[in-house]
Design an enzyme around this catalytic site. Sequence first.
Site, PDB file in Angstrom:
ATOM      1  N   PHE A 149       1.017   9.370 -29.407  1.00  0.00           N
ATOM      2  CA  PHE A 149      -0.135  10.105 -28.885  1.00  0.00           C
ATOM      3  C   PHE A 149      -1.275  10.227 -29.894  1.00  0.00           C
ATOM      4  CE2 PHE A 149       1.723  13.657 -31.244  1.00  0.00           C
ATOM      5  CZ  PHE A 149       0.598  14.323 -31.684  1.00  0.00           C
ATOM      6  N   LYS A 173       2.403  -0.029 -23.420  1.00  0.00           N
ATOM      7  CA  LYS A 173       2.930   1.202 -22.797  1.00  0.00           C
ATOM      8  C   LYS A 173       2.450   2.338 -23.690  1.00  0.00           C
ATOM      9  CE  LYS A 173       5.501   4.189 -22.887  1.00  0.00           C
ATOM     10  NZ  LYS A 173       5.008   5.580 -23.067  1.00  0.00           N
ATOM     11  N   GLU A 176       2.255   8.830 -22.826  1.00  0.00           N
ATOM     12  CA  GLU A 176       1.925   9.478 -21.547  1.00  0.00           C
ATOM     13  C   GLU A 176       1.032  10.699 -21.730  1.00  0.00           C
ATOM     14  OE1 GLU A 176       4.738   9.056 -23.164  1.00  0.00           O
ATOM     15  OE2 GLU A 176       6.388  10.259 -22.380  1.00  0.00           O
ATOM     16  N   ARG A 177       0.889  11.155 -23.010  1.00  0.00           N
ATOM     17  CA  ARG A 177       0.026  12.317 -23.242  1.00  0.00           C
ATOM     18  C   ARG A 177      -1.449  11.918 -23.346  1.00  0.00           C
ATOM     19  NH1 ARG A 177       3.378  15.342 -27.938  1.00  0.00           N
ATOM     20  NH2 ARG A 177       4.516  13.401 -28.093  1.00  0.00           N
ATOM     21  N   CYS A 281       0.037  10.173 -39.185  1.00  0.00           N
ATOM     22  CA  CYS A 281       1.233   9.752 -39.918  1.00  0.00           C
ATOM     23  C   CYS A 281       0.921   9.555 -41.390  1.00  0.00           C
ATOM     24  CB  CYS A 281       1.766   8.463 -39.328  1.00  0.00           C
ATOM     25  SG  CYS A 281       0.584   7.144 -39.489  1.00  0.00           S
ATOM     26  N   GLU A 385       9.342  16.411 -40.484  1.00  0.00           N
ATOM     27  CA  GLU A 385       7.930  16.119 -40.229  1.00  0.00           C
ATOM     28  C   GLU A 385       7.416  17.194 -39.267  1.00  0.00           C
ATOM     29  OE1 GLU A 385       7.072  12.697 -37.700  1.00  0.00           O
ATOM     30  OE2 GLU A 385       5.357  12.240 -38.951  1.00  0.00           O
TER      31      GLU A 385
END
Length: 500
Positions: A149, A173, A176-177, A281, A385
């Site tokens: 996301f 793909k 979905e957020r 990240c 994390e």
Amino acid sequence: MNDIAHYINGSALSGDSSRTQPVYDPATGETEKNVVLGSAADVDTAVAAAKAAWPAWSKTPALRRARVLDRFKSILWERADELAGILASEHGKTHEDALGEVTRGLEVVEFATSAPSFLKGDFSENVGTGVDSHNIRQSLGVCVGITPFNFPAMVPMWMFPVSLACGNTFILKPSERVPSASLKMAEWLTEAGLPDGVFNVVQGDKEAVDALLNHRDVKAISFVGSTPIAKYIYTTGTSNGKRVQALGGAKNHAIIMPDADLDMAANALMGAAYGSAGERCMAISVAVPVTDAVADALIEKLIPKIEALRIGPTGDSDSDMGPLVTAQHRDRVSGYIDAGEAEGAKVVIDGRGFKQDKQGFENGYYLGGTLLDNVTADMSVWKDEIFGPVLAVVRRNSYQEALDLVHSHDFANGTAIFTRDGDTARAFSQDVEVGMIGINVPIPVPMAFHSFGGWKASIFGDHSMHGMEGVRFYTRIKTTTTRWPDGQRSDAEFVMPTLG
Ligand code: NAD
């Protein structure tokens, strides 16, 4: 309610699935959209389109493939603002930060336009008497990208420009957020002249991912996301005979040496810890000052800066930091601050009480910048994390102790050192077992023509992304050895040639 669906074979497709999930605007906490969660049948449709498009695309001259990407790059330049608006509205990052994301993605497109050059093969003359040998790199077929996301445009662009430039077809793909950016990029690729079926988008969750992992016509999978899912993707994909690169989570440490420029280090930590609300990240989530005196001086510099952080809606040009991506994620991050406090960390600045009072944004998923001191290596705030605006300070007494701390973590994505001493910096960059290193640079994200990837539990697979590592991942090498029988090398003949 608006439904966000797939893009297959050159056009939008609503697909076969009746499952949907809301997509939120994190700045307001409201939802006006649903994303369709694709089924195995939708994956079949996309793979069939990508498979059918591959023979012609793979045989299209690399120069022509590069020209399509070059037109896509021009569209991205012209419409960066539009794409940034889409990113910010679903992710919650500020508009300026989203523009930076588009630029970093665009740079990979720029790299991919040099395909004719990076796809050049090798040729060896006379490997034996009268025998030559040459290598070429050929495409794999249908490749898949599964993305997180936090960078809805940049991370997909770490993957598909290089993959397409190498002659593969692609199925994205997205998370979905944050599903909308993928559709905009698909439309623009079509507008740039990409043939139908070469780039496709399937929205969805685990069901779509599993269908892709198990599809016999999918040849390679690029994944970026959390470590548990990266491990799952790598294990399942490789056991199904696919090539997989799976980048996972991170916990990035910045060591601050006694000779560091502390103002420089404090400013760098502010951007690296709290930019994009810590949802990067390559965020620095652990500061490791060497000696208590450095720790005290650093914290004194950080406190007023953190208190002055402007936390606001994504569209405000005066916001330094926006909301977190969902209410659930905000509560998870907040839970880590609770846990750190309970385990004995000192909460120097507490973001849990932050209230957004801008009208219309009171229900957004905001959290204030948080600073934790006296964090130790047995606390969950160091081990896990957190992926939020929380900076943990772990005090150490020497360079070696600081290096040992970095090495004791499972993650090894990025790290930085702040020092004025070239010898320390050089030793650190040579010895530290981490993939991406910054010397007085807090977020050392490699440029597009280098490659991005960590070590240890931050990556599964042998190749990192973009640059020549991306080219190697998306191609397979073929070596041809050639000998010719004695030919006709006689002098010119002036009589009428006859056969036989
Ligand atoms: P995530 O792992 O939850 O999701 C990533 C992708 O995996 C999404 O497309 C999602 O739909 C899919 N997915 C989620 N659960 C799944 C399951 N059970 N089975 C199959 N597929 C599943 O990650 P996220 O929360 O979207 O992103 C944040 C994470 O990504 C952080 O851990 C961050 O460090 C990592 N990340 C790493 C890098 C890197 O380069 N190493 C870059 C960006 C983000």
